[in-house]
Design a protein around this motif. Structure first.
Motif, mmCIF file in Angstrom:
data_model
loop_
_atom_site.group_PDB
_atom_site.id
_atom_site.type_symbol
_atom_site.label_atom_id
_atom_site.label_comp_id
_atom_site.label_asym_id
_atom_site.label_seq_id
_atom_site.Cartn_x
_atom_site.Cartn_y
_atom_site.Cartn_z
ATOM 1 N N HIS A 160 45.961 31.431 42.853
ATOM 2 C CA HIS A 160 47.021 32.635 42.857
ATOM 3 C C HIS A 160 48.403 32.247 43.628
ATOM 4 N N ARG A 168 50.694 35.840 43.675
ATOM 5 C CA ARG A 168 50.138 37.094 44.483
ATOM 6 C C ARG A 168 49.051 36.625 45.635
ATOM 7 N N THR A 198 48.711 38.234 48.352
ATOM 8 C CA THR A 198 48.599 39.544 49.058
ATOM 9 C C THR A 198 47.544 40.595 48.452
ATOM 10 N N THR A 199 47.116 40.108 47.240
ATOM 11 C CA THR A 199 46.195 41.081 46.696
ATOM 12 C C THR A 199 45.121 41.327 47.684
ATOM 13 N N ARG A 200 44.763 42.855 47.311
ATOM 14 C CA ARG A 200 43.652 43.179 48.320
ATOM 15 C C ARG A 200 42.372 42.365 48.209
ATOM 16 N N ASN A 201 41.976 41.939 46.975
ATOM 17 C CA ASN A 201 40.938 41.049 46.914
ATOM 18 C C ASN A 201 40.887 39.999 47.876
ATOM 19 N N GLN A 206 42.971 39.446 50.437
ATOM 20 C CA GLN A 206 43.015 39.832 52.026
ATOM 21 C C GLN A 206 41.638 40.173 52.669
ATOM 22 N N ASP A 221 36.629 36.697 39.472
ATOM 23 C CA ASP A 221 37.376 37.610 38.923
ATOM 24 C C ASP A 221 38.402 36.933 37.879
ATOM 25 N N GLU A 225 41.998 38.526 37.044
ATOM 26 C CA GLU A 225 43.012 38.208 37.806
ATOM 27 C C GLU A 225 43.650 36.745 37.751
ATOM 28 N N ARG A 260 45.890 36.935 34.733
ATOM 29 C CA ARG A 260 47.179 37.424 35.064
ATOM 30 C C ARG A 260 48.102 36.622 35.785
ATOM 31 N N GLN A 261 47.533 35.584 36.692
ATOM 32 C CA GLN A 261 48.321 34.655 37.451
ATOM 33 C C GLN A 261 48.473 33.620 36.566
#
Length: 78
Positions: free
Chosen positions: A22, A25, A27-30, A32, A55, A58, A61-62
């Motif tokens: 990652h 990001r 800081t994604t909710r997952n 955190q 996941d 995500e 996406r990364q």
């Protein structure tokens, strides 16, 4: 997260995994939520790594963000 690594609250292995998978990001909710559970002792780092690997949306996406960043760097360096 770097401060948590320095304080010894998370391992270098987990930190390295998250930073590699990652890079754009953290800081994604997952992430955190998972880091919070690790710090509280409700989840092991191995289980957290397995959950993050599952996941796939995500992760894709990364990877796309990484590829587009490389393409932009190549275009601007010409």
């Amino acid at each position: 997260m770097h401060n948590k690594l320095k304080d010894g609250k998370i391992s270098g292995r987990f930190y390295k995994f998250v930073c590699r998978t990652h890079p754009y990001r953290l800081t994604t909710r997952n992430i955190q939520l998972i880091v919070g559970q690790i710090l509280d002792g409700r989840m092991t780092e191995d289980k957290a790594i397995r959950l993050l690997q599952q996941d796939t949306q995500e992760l894709k996406r990364q990877q796309e963000l990484y590829k587009s960043n490389i393409e932009c760097m190549k275009k601007t360096s010409k």
